[in-house]
Design a protein around this motif. Structure first.
Motif, mmCIF file in Angstrom:
data_model
loop_
_atom_site.group_PDB
_atom_site.id
_atom_site.type_symbol
_atom_site.label_atom_id
_atom_site.label_comp_id
_atom_site.label_asym_id
_atom_site.label_seq_id
_atom_site.Cartn_x
_atom_site.Cartn_y
_atom_site.Cartn_z
ATOM 1 N N UNK A 94 0.841 -1.116 -0.112
ATOM 2 C CA UNK A 94 0.032 0.098 0.047
ATOM 3 C C UNK A 94 0.831 1.159 -0.031
ATOM 4 N N UNK A 95 0.114 2.457 -0.927
ATOM 5 C CA UNK A 95 1.120 3.662 -0.731
ATOM 6 C C UNK A 95 0.154 4.501 -0.249
ATOM 7 N N UNK A 96 0.468 5.308 0.811
ATOM 8 C CA UNK A 96 -0.251 6.449 1.398
ATOM 9 C C UNK A 96 0.094 7.819 0.251
ATOM 10 N N UNK A 97 -1.023 7.694 -0.552
ATOM 11 C CA UNK A 97 -0.547 8.975 -1.632
ATOM 12 C C UNK A 97 -0.747 10.227 -1.199
ATOM 13 N N UNK A 98 -1.823 10.503 -0.014
ATOM 14 C CA UNK A 98 -1.824 11.937 0.437
ATOM 15 C C UNK A 98 -2.617 11.572 1.753
ATOM 16 N N UNK A 99 -2.150 12.570 2.707
ATOM 17 C CA UNK A 99 -2.903 12.277 4.159
ATOM 18 C C UNK A 99 -3.326 13.598 4.398
ATOM 19 N N UNK A 100 -4.719 13.586 5.237
ATOM 20 C CA UNK A 100 -5.339 14.726 6.069
ATOM 21 C C UNK A 100 -5.358 16.000 5.134
ATOM 22 N N UNK A 101 -5.712 15.815 3.923
ATOM 23 C CA UNK A 101 -5.926 17.223 3.198
ATOM 24 C C UNK A 101 -7.128 17.651 3.269
ATOM 25 N N UNK A 102 -7.360 18.906 3.548
ATOM 26 C CA UNK A 102 -8.322 19.834 4.168
ATOM 27 C C UNK A 102 -8.553 20.949 3.234
ATOM 28 N N UNK A 103 -9.425 20.603 2.038
ATOM 29 C CA UNK A 103 -9.532 21.705 0.903
ATOM 30 C C UNK A 103 -10.186 22.929 1.458
ATOM 31 N N UNK A 104 -10.817 22.911 2.386
ATOM 32 C CA UNK A 104 -11.362 24.239 2.896
ATOM 33 C C UNK A 104 -10.325 25.236 3.883
ATOM 34 N N UNK A 105 -9.224 24.598 4.115
ATOM 35 C CA UNK A 105 -8.110 25.254 4.732
ATOM 36 C C UNK A 105 -6.765 24.509 4.523
ATOM 37 N N UNK A 106 -6.121 24.744 3.237
ATOM 38 C CA UNK A 106 -5.098 23.924 2.936
ATOM 39 C C UNK A 106 -3.969 23.794 4.042
ATOM 40 N N UNK A 107 -3.677 24.736 4.833
ATOM 41 C CA UNK A 107 -2.664 24.799 5.523
ATOM 42 C C UNK A 107 -3.421 25.121 7.113
ATOM 43 N N UNK A 108 -3.620 24.058 7.846
ATOM 44 C CA UNK A 108 -4.507 24.125 8.917
ATOM 45 C C UNK A 108 -3.839 25.110 10.122
ATOM 46 N N UNK A 109 -4.863 25.822 10.483
ATOM 47 C CA UNK A 109 -4.081 26.939 11.428
ATOM 48 C C UNK A 109 -3.916 26.254 12.905
ATOM 49 N N UNK A 110 -4.683 25.358 13.341
ATOM 50 C CA UNK A 110 -4.481 24.788 14.588
ATOM 51 C C UNK A 110 -3.372 24.096 14.696
ATOM 52 N N UNK A 111 -2.938 24.308 15.983
ATOM 53 C CA UNK A 111 -1.655 23.361 16.357
ATOM 54 C C UNK A 111 -2.118 22.330 17.296
ATOM 55 N N UNK A 112 -3.472 22.237 17.590
ATOM 56 C CA UNK A 112 -3.883 21.217 18.634
ATOM 57 C C UNK A 112 -4.348 19.956 17.826
#
Length: 212
Positions: A182-200
């Motif tokens: 298995x290949x993990x091609x992409x993980x946890x993409x959030x199209x509504x916020x490409x760079x998540x602001x939270x660090x929690x």
């Protein structure tokens, strides 16, 4: 040729309206959660899907309905993929520690927030994953929960039962290409916020919403 499994966590949910916990089984999406699902729908609108699966809970069913946007795709409910079940939060001797250490068990006999054991959870989820892989499909969308996606990715990538330190945001999309390896091609993409602001982490944010 590898098959493609799209793993999507449901959109944002308020589990603690007014600071009081509600039964997670009945929680639906917030307005922001619906907007998150709409953004994922735009991203996937040209992606052909052979099958779409949700967990039978309102938050995954609603997310999937919004993402599909009326597309004619076969849809099935698989309750085996429902989230790991917590116990009664007021019975936890140290609730802050329980939240912060969730999904980092030292032993799979430990229990998630005093509820379902991690081993029991994996005994439910991983056989269902095997049955899903045995079905004939090329591209499948599974709308599930953060703990389920952690468990599936950890097992697919390591062959071991457990939880890698992976974060899964609301409507975070992961792409797993399945073949001999298995290949993990992409993980946890959030199209509504490409760079998540939270660090929690998810559980840290839930503790902030719940704490007295």
């Amino acid at each position: 040729m590898r098959r493609r499994l799209l793993l999507l966590r449901h959109g944002e949910v308020d589990y603690f309206p007014g600071g009081r916990p509600m039964p997670p089984e009945g929680a639906g999406l917030t307005p922001r959660g619906r907007a998150q699902a709409e953004a994922v729908g735009q991203l996937l609108r040209e992606v052909p899907l052979d099958l779409a699966v949700h967990t039978g809970l309102p938050r995954t069913e609603e997310t999937l309905r919004i993402v599909l946007g009326g597309r004619e795709v076969p849809v099935e409910a698989w309750p085996e993929f429902q989230e790991i079940r917590p116990g009664r939060l007021r019975d936890l001797p140290d609730p802050e520690r329980a939240f912060r250490e969730a999904f980092h068990p030292q032993d799979l006999s430990e229990r998630f927030l005093g509820g379902e054991g991690y081993g029991e959870f994996l005994d439910r989820v991983l056989p269902a994953y095997g049955r899903l892989l045995a079905r004939p499909w090329d591209t499948l969308l599974l709308v599930a929960h953060g703990g389920v996606i952690r468990a599936l990715l950890s097992y697919a990538l390591t062959g071991q039962r457990g939880f890698l330190p992976l974060e899964v945001h609301p409507c975070g999309l992961s792409v797993l290409d399945l073949g001999d390896r298995p290949l993990l091609r992409l993980h946890n993409l959030t199209p509504y916020e490409l760079l998540p602001q939270t660090r929690l982490s998810t559980m840290e944010a839930l503790w902030r919403a719940y704490r007295p």
